[in-house]
Design a protein around this motif. Structure first.
Motif, short mmCIF file in Angstrom:
data_model
loop_
_atom_site.label_atom_id
_atom_site.label_comp_id
_atom_site.label_asym_id
_atom_site.label_seq_id
_atom_site.Cartn_x
_atom_site.Cartn_y
_atom_site.Cartn_z
N HIS A 1 0.85 -1.21 0.00
CA HIS A 1 0.00 0.00 0.00
C HIS A 1 0.88 1.24 0.00
O HIS A 1 0.56 2.26 -0.64
N GLU A 2 2.02 1.15 0.69
CA GLU A 2 2.89 2.34 0.82
C GLU A 2 3.60 2.69 -0.49
O GLU A 2 4.17 3.78 -0.61
N ASP A 3 3.56 1.79 -1.51
CA ASP A 3 4.17 2.10 -2.81
C ASP A 3 3.18 2.77 -3.77
O ASP A 3 3.50 2.98 -4.94
N ARG A 4 1.97 3.08 -3.28
CA ARG A 4 0.92 3.52 -4.21
C ARG A 4 1.30 4.77 -5.02
O ARG A 4 0.85 4.93 -6.15
N GLU A 5 2.15 5.65 -4.44
CA GLU A 5 2.55 6.85 -5.20
C GLU A 5 3.41 6.47 -6.41
O GLU A 5 3.55 7.24 -7.35
N ILE A 6 4.00 5.27 -6.37
CA ILE A 6 4.83 4.82 -7.51
C ILE A 6 3.96 4.23 -8.61
O ILE A 6 4.06 4.60 -9.78
N TYR A 7 3.07 3.28 -8.24
CA TYR A 7 2.36 2.55 -9.30
C TYR A 7 1.04 3.16 -9.73
O TYR A 7 0.61 2.97 -10.87
N LEU A 8 0.38 3.93 -8.88
CA LEU A 8 -0.95 4.43 -9.27
C LEU A 8 -0.92 5.43 -10.44
O LEU A 8 -1.76 5.34 -11.34
N PRO A 9 0.03 6.38 -10.48
CA PRO A 9 0.01 7.31 -11.62
C PRO A 9 0.10 6.59 -12.97
O PRO A 9 -0.59 6.95 -13.92
N TYR B 1 8.39 -1.71 -12.19
CA TYR B 1 7.98 -1.76 -10.79
C TYR B 1 7.66 -3.20 -10.37
O TYR B 1 8.09 -3.66 -9.31
#
Length: 404
Positions: A161-169, A195
């Motif tokens: 969940h903490e990687d969401r800024e990497i994969y969501l965009p 990723y």
């Protein structure tokens, strides 16, 4: 009425302030069931708007999903290196092999394991919403419909969940792919693939685990396994593309639909055993997609008098098919008791969505827990004043102010 080969129709647009499906499909179903359309990225493709034809197209071996990184085709020195196929694009023996291994992970036993976890996540989000509510009202999208699918996705697949800024965009970029240049699509695909590669390397160092990535990695290492490591990378990319934004938008739309049909909502609250039937109707009634299923013809054939040539894009439209009066009685009416209900929200045939059962479970749980915790929930504003997110082909409420 048949159109001349030169005549192109635009993909019918969703009316502002609705999730669709576009009214334009009613005319196409009646008059031009197979019609050449101009897609948002400038390409052309044959729109298939009737239920029977769309269902058949999904299962037709003459129609194959192209690689997102290879359609529209580019030749010569500019042709990009291929990306790994996502599960949506795999074909033939490779697809069958991977599907055989992955399908059991989305079967009943696995979902029984997930159900209490999803219920707990839904409960926690609602508790937080009630606790932080101003004047007894809250935004059901920001507090519930948006965070829940991501939590479920992370919990089931093992995405941090903490990687969401990497994969969501990158995920959000790909959802708008029909309107983007190939370079933008490829950049996002390569970034997601990188990723996923890096995440899987981390998972390999961790050893055993209960999430999908760990389970698939263990399977890929088993002697004689039909799965290879690259398939696990493809799985991660697929889950992000298919399991995130679409679920947020469908959940938001389903909740809006229920809140604007308060009589049916109360009946469902008082008879929760009807939830499974209600969920199927919400899947039929709320469009998951508007003309973004690209298939490519492998040979020439004729459909409803139109000559489709090898290489042409063919686009079955579930948003239209699921409102076809030839397949559903009074299709524009929400009927939470509708049965049978053979909608094609998840496609059909070999490419029917692998995660369909997980989506059903997530939607059913979201509604169940909401009605248990907040039985008197209602819209806090007039329905026609709700603001809409119109940034992708899937339209959904941007905010949903509610009180209870």
């Amino acid at each position: 009425m048949s159109n001349s080969p030169e005549e192109l129709v635009p993909v019918p647009a969703v009316e502002p302030g609705t999730a669709g499906p576009p009214c334009g499909y009613a005319r196409l179903r009646a008059e031009q069931p197979v019609v050449k359309a101009q897609l948002p990225n400038g390409e052309t493709g044959w729109l298939i708007s009737r239920y029977e034809d769309a269902r058949a197209a999904f299962a037709d071996p003459r129609l194959v999903r192209p690689l997102l990184s290879a359609w529209p085709p580019r030749e010569g020195p500019d042709a990009p290196p291929p990306c790994l196929p996502t599960f949506l694009e795999m074909t033939g023996a490779h697809h069958e092999r991977v599907r055989r291994t992955v399908l059991p992970l989305f079967g009943r036993r696995r979902l029984e394991f997930m159900a209490p976890r999803i219920r707990a996540m839904a409960g926690e989000l609602l508790d937080a919403m009630v606790e932080s509510a101003q004047d007894g009202t809250a935004d059901l999208i920001a507090a519930y419909a948006e965070p829940l699918p991501l939590r479920v996705l992370c919990e089931t697949t093992g995405l941090p969940h903490e990687d969401r800024e990497i994969y969501l965009p990158h995920t959000l970029t790909l959802l708008g792919a029909a309107g983007l240049s190939m370079d933008e699509v490829l950049a996002a695909l390569y970034a997601l693939q990188d990723y996923a590669e890096e995440l899987i390397s981390r998972k390999e160092k961790e050893g055993e685990g209960e999430d999908y990535i760990h389970l698939l990695l263990a399977e890929s290492r088993r002697p004689g396994s039909e799965l290879v490591r690259d398939d696990v990378v493809s799985f991660v990319v697929t889950m992000l593309m298919a399991g995130y934004k679409t679920n947020i938008q469908h959940t938001g739309n389903a909740l809006f639909t229920l809140l604007t049909h308060p009589g049916q909502l109360r009946e469902l609250r008082d008879a929760p055993q009807r939830m499974a039937t209600a969920v199927e109707e919400l899947l039929r009634y709320v469009p998951l997609m508007n003309a973004i299923n690209i298939l490519v013809a492998q040979e020439d054939f004729t459909l409803h008098g139109q000559h489709i040539r090898a290489g042409d894009a063919v686009i079955p439209v579930p948003a239209s098919a699921n409102r076809d009066p030839a397949a559903f009685t009074d299709p524009d009416r929400l009927d939470l008791a509708r049965t049978p209900n053979a909608h094609i929200a998840f496609g059909h045939g070999p490419h029917a969505c692998t995660g369909g059962h997980l989506t059903r479970l997530q939607l059913a749980t979201a509604i169940e827990v909401l009605l248990e915790r907040l039985p008197d929930i209602e819209l806090a504003v007039p329905a026609d004043s709700v603001t809409w997110d119109e940034s992708t082909p899937l339209r959904a409420p941007a905010r949903l102010p509610v009180r209870w």
